[in-house]
Design an enzyme around this catalytic site. Sequence first.
Site, PDB file in Angstrom:
ATOM      1  N   ARG A 158     -21.773   1.947 -25.828  1.00 54.56           N
ATOM      2  CA  ARG A 158     -22.472   1.797 -24.333  1.00 54.56           C
ATOM      3  C   ARG A 158     -22.144   0.168 -23.982  1.00 54.56           C
ATOM      4  NH1 ARG A 158     -27.190   4.012 -27.071  1.00 54.56           N
ATOM      5  NH2 ARG A 158     -27.287   6.002 -26.263  1.00 54.56           N
TER       6      ARG A 158
ATOM      7  N   LYS B 270     -13.748  -3.065 -11.372  1.00 60.55           N
ATOM      8  CA  LYS B 270     -13.612  -1.623 -11.389  1.00 60.55           C
ATOM      9  C   LYS B 270     -12.844  -1.117 -12.350  1.00 60.55           C
ATOM     10  CE  LYS B 270     -14.059  -0.971  -6.151  1.00 60.55           C
ATOM     11  NZ  LYS B 270     -13.365  -0.411  -5.119  1.00 60.55           N
TER      12      LYS B 270
ATOM     13  N   GLU C 266      -0.438  -6.204  -1.745  1.00 59.57           N
ATOM     14  CA  GLU C 266      -1.950  -6.409  -2.059  1.00 59.57           C
ATOM     15  C   GLU C 266      -2.018  -7.843  -1.457  1.00 59.57           C
ATOM     16  OE1 GLU C 266      -4.374  -4.376  -2.752  1.00 59.57           O
ATOM     17  OE2 GLU C 266      -2.996  -2.527  -3.009  1.00 59.57           O
TER      18      GLU C 266
ATOM     19  N   LYS D 186      -9.972 -12.580  -3.738  1.00 63.59           N
ATOM     20  CA  LYS D 186     -10.828 -11.393  -4.248  1.00 63.59           C
ATOM     21  C   LYS D 186     -12.197 -11.781  -4.781  1.00 63.59           C
ATOM     22  CE  LYS D 186     -10.527  -7.168  -6.689  1.00 63.59           C
ATOM     23  NZ  LYS D 186      -9.924  -5.816  -6.912  1.00 63.59           N
TER      24      LYS D 186
ATOM     25  N   GLU E   2     -19.770  -2.918  -4.284  1.00 61.25           N
ATOM     26  CA  GLU E   2     -19.168  -2.332  -3.146  1.00 61.25           C
ATOM     27  C   GLU E   2     -20.397  -1.622  -2.339  1.00 61.25           C
ATOM     28  OE1 GLU E   2     -16.335   0.462  -3.963  1.00 61.25           O
ATOM     29  OE2 GLU E   2     -14.844  -0.394  -2.603  1.00 61.25           O
TER      30      GLU E   2
ATOM     31  N   ARG F 210     -17.536  -5.928   0.028  1.00 62.06           N
ATOM     32  CA  ARG F 210     -16.373  -5.740  -0.889  1.00 62.06           C
ATOM     33  C   ARG F 210     -15.577  -4.327  -0.102  1.00 62.06           C
ATOM     34  NH1 ARG F 210     -16.266  -5.281  -7.377  1.00 62.06           N
ATOM     35  NH2 ARG F 210     -14.073  -4.451  -7.561  1.00 62.06           N
TER      36      ARG F 210
ATOM     37  N   ASN G 129     -10.737  -2.471   1.065  1.00 63.08           N
ATOM     38  CA  ASN G 129     -10.021  -1.384   1.371  1.00 63.08           C
ATOM     39  C   ASN G 129      -9.105  -1.315   2.476  1.00 63.08           C
ATOM     40  OD1 ASN G 129     -11.224   0.121  -0.552  1.00 63.08           O
ATOM     41  ND2 ASN G 129     -13.177   0.473   0.422  1.00 63.08           N
TER      42      ASN G 129
ATOM     43  N   HIS H 181      -6.111   0.817   2.658  1.00 63.43           N
ATOM     44  CA  HIS H 181      -5.905   1.667   1.716  1.00 63.43           C
ATOM     45  C   HIS H 181      -6.653   3.215   2.316  1.00 63.43           C
ATOM     46  CE1 HIS H 181      -5.207  -1.578  -0.863  1.00 63.43           C
ATOM     47  NE2 HIS H 181      -5.332  -0.917  -1.988  1.00 63.43           N
TER      48      HIS H 181
ATOM     49  N   HIS I 230      -4.170   5.520   0.738  1.00 59.45           N
ATOM     50  CA  HIS I 230      -4.481   6.535  -0.321  1.00 59.45           C
ATOM     51  C   HIS I 230      -3.977   7.933   0.177  1.00 59.45           C
ATOM     52  CE1 HIS I 230      -7.771   3.901  -2.711  1.00 59.45           C
ATOM     53  NE2 HIS I 230      -6.289   3.874  -3.179  1.00 59.45           N
TER      54      HIS I 230
ATOM     55  N   HIS J  96       2.247   3.050  -5.057  1.00 58.10           N
ATOM     56  CA  HIS J  96       1.101   2.481  -4.245  1.00 58.10           C
ATOM     57  C   HIS J  96       1.140   1.445  -3.379  1.00 58.10           C
ATOM     58  CE1 HIS J  96      -3.485   1.635  -4.123  1.00 58.10           C
ATOM     59  NE2 HIS J  96      -3.183   0.644  -4.379  1.00 58.10           N
TER      60      HIS J  96
END
Lengths: 400, 400
Positions: A124, A146, A188, A264, A274, A278, A282, A285, A289, A302
């Site tokens: 956990r 993330k 990026e 960032k 997010e 945040r 994107n 993206h 994506h 990517h």
Amino acid sequence: MTRQIQVQLGERSYAVSVGAGLLAELGPAVAALSAARQAVVVSDSNVAALYGARAADSLRRAGLGTELLTFPAGEANKTLATCSNLYDSLFALRPAMDRRTVLVALGGGVTGDITGFVAATALRGLRFVQCPTTLLAAVDASVGGKTGVDHPAGKNLIGAFHQPSAVLVDVDLLKTLSPAEFAGGLAECVKHAVIGGSGLGSTGFQPVQAQALPLNRQYQPPPAQVENLCHQSLMDFLETRREAVLARDPECLTELIARNVAIKAAVVSADERESGQREHLNFGHTIGHATENLVGYGAISHGQAVSLGMVAACRLAVARGLLDAASAGRVEKLLVALGLPVRWPGLSAAALWEIMRHDKKARGGKVRMVLPVRLGEVASFEDITEQAVAGAVDCLRVQE
Amino acid sequence: MTRQIQVQLGERSYAVSVGAGLLAELGPAVAALSAARQAVVVSDSNVAALYGARAADSLRRAGLGTELLTFPAGEANKTLATCSNLYDSLFALRPAMDRRTVLVALGGGVTGDITGFVAATALRGLRFVQCPTTLLAAVDASVGGKTGVDHPAGKNLIGAFHQPSAVLVDVDLLKTLSPAEFAGGLAECVKHAVIGGSGLGSTGFQPVQAQALPLNRQYQPPPAQVENLCHQSLMDFLETRREAVLARDPECLTELIARNVAIKAAVVSADERESGQREHLNFGHTIGHATENLVGYGAISHGQAVSLGMVAACRLAVARGLLDAASAGRVEKLLVALGLPVRWPGLSAAALWEIMRHDKKARGGKVRMVLPVRLGEVASFEDITEQAVAGAVDCLRVQE
């Protein structure tokens, strides 16, 4: 010169250190975490061969019980099955392995995402330290918490928010990257330049003070040239220092990565999970994506896909009257100068739209996009139409 | 009569509602969550057959898109493989399924733990509502945010802390439990009685105020008898109301569960992530888990094992001079009266010790135990020796 940026998240705050030779500081950095006695390095088969021994040496010399676990390299292995194997190896180390054990993610974004997710879910929640070995991971995935793995239905569908306890970026490790991998990280950087301006100001961006740091490095005042650069925007920095960046000059990379991390970190500090700001990360993206998905992982990187996504988003913003055409052109020119694609003949706008409607971030099938309103400022829009996307994608298909 | 207890955890706070007929309120409770449009009920094959349709009906009548996913019943299926199947089913529902989707755990502890873990990790975190259908889940697992699955190396080794958005306990659903299942829940009630006194005071324990609640129920002042019971300790309550408890009288069960939840909520509010006081909830569980592991899951229930663990912990506390023998005897007598075992011939102390050293909560192989210092107060000890455990386990083997 080592740079350090604080990611401010209350009791989950942590420092990102950037500099040359920092891999040797991994042991002291982990040993400085409260009650840490054992470190388990997780790395893919490629990176383990290059840097695994050096990482393990540093940890052992700091007096930590040290293990190295590897998994087969490649995004195709960013799966629950790989996590399952890592759980098996990790739990086989018990009872020495317990809640005080610290995982170390040594590798690119895939390694960081997998290791972070295993850290989030083993017993956990274990602490973990990010040691990114790609520019992409250094400026993006290693900061922000993330974590996750892919599912046949989509990328990163299984995951958790779990912040690292520290991030160490050794810019020397970036020397072994292929030009394509390096360019992926630069995409990026351009994204941060468009969304976040200079990356300075209230973000905690500052030179390392030796006495205040777990990393016991001598303080050196930054050279005058770097001092001056602090007043440039990241966009200006990328344009004027392009050659030193592409030559991977250590001082220049340190400055570049620190600026990106500062941008960032500021966004993540303002919105950890997010729910708002945040989402700005994107930028590029949404179409990016979808393009990656449509063209096929492996057939396009990517970074290449994000480059195309940024071009399309800028074009869409120009078409809406949000952005001036000169700024959109400036972004495209910089991407080309950094070796990134801005055209991709044969893309199907209809197919992209279908994928975008199923994106993890879509809400009830409604497509959201982050668009620039000027260089250094973006905003979210949720009234994106199929026609607007088709218009922007047309620009990608045409060789001008 | 419906009782409601607030679990105070800042922005992760939530209400636990306890009463007869509450399954019909599931739809309104989920619909009251911000932006909820779709609910996915997760249930095992047994519980789905009994209550799945009623749960789904309530959700549909509240205007929610509703799906029911099932997995094969049994602790043996509390695995990453079951989660993997649930991810597949869940992601097949996209794009309707998105970050606003609410999972509903309809079942016992296994269902709650699995569903909670899937909620914690699908799209990096979905909301979920607990609808426990066993006494054990109602008084224990459904409150507190511990989620997870088992690994061949041990129970709950893979998991996350993820708080539910609401907990609805319909005491009518407990009628179908076998006497053994019901007794399993009572073991945790005795645990709460030993660690936490009355469960009243500053814990937010209060009768439902109709106007303040998403569950639109008429406020009814509690009957005089229940009012009086509020001044009793939980220990007294269990002793004096034993017959009504065992007869599963709805009013009595509501009061019993609410008191238990109030004790657990107070502990969880003080220490969400088990760094201190929450460890008290392990009373009876160190030797209990080891016994369950040694005797074999299936051959002994969790509740039976915890009953034995509490007896051994009390004996150990008496041997250390922490607890008076009369209090230890009172705990044993109550356990017997509730149908729980206090002796288990043939247990090997050496084998138990070996398992305890490998427990997830052990630190570097050092065994910690929670011991009572009086009825209503416990403390943690980390100097537990093999001899002390052997002496306590001897008591379990001897028929007096």
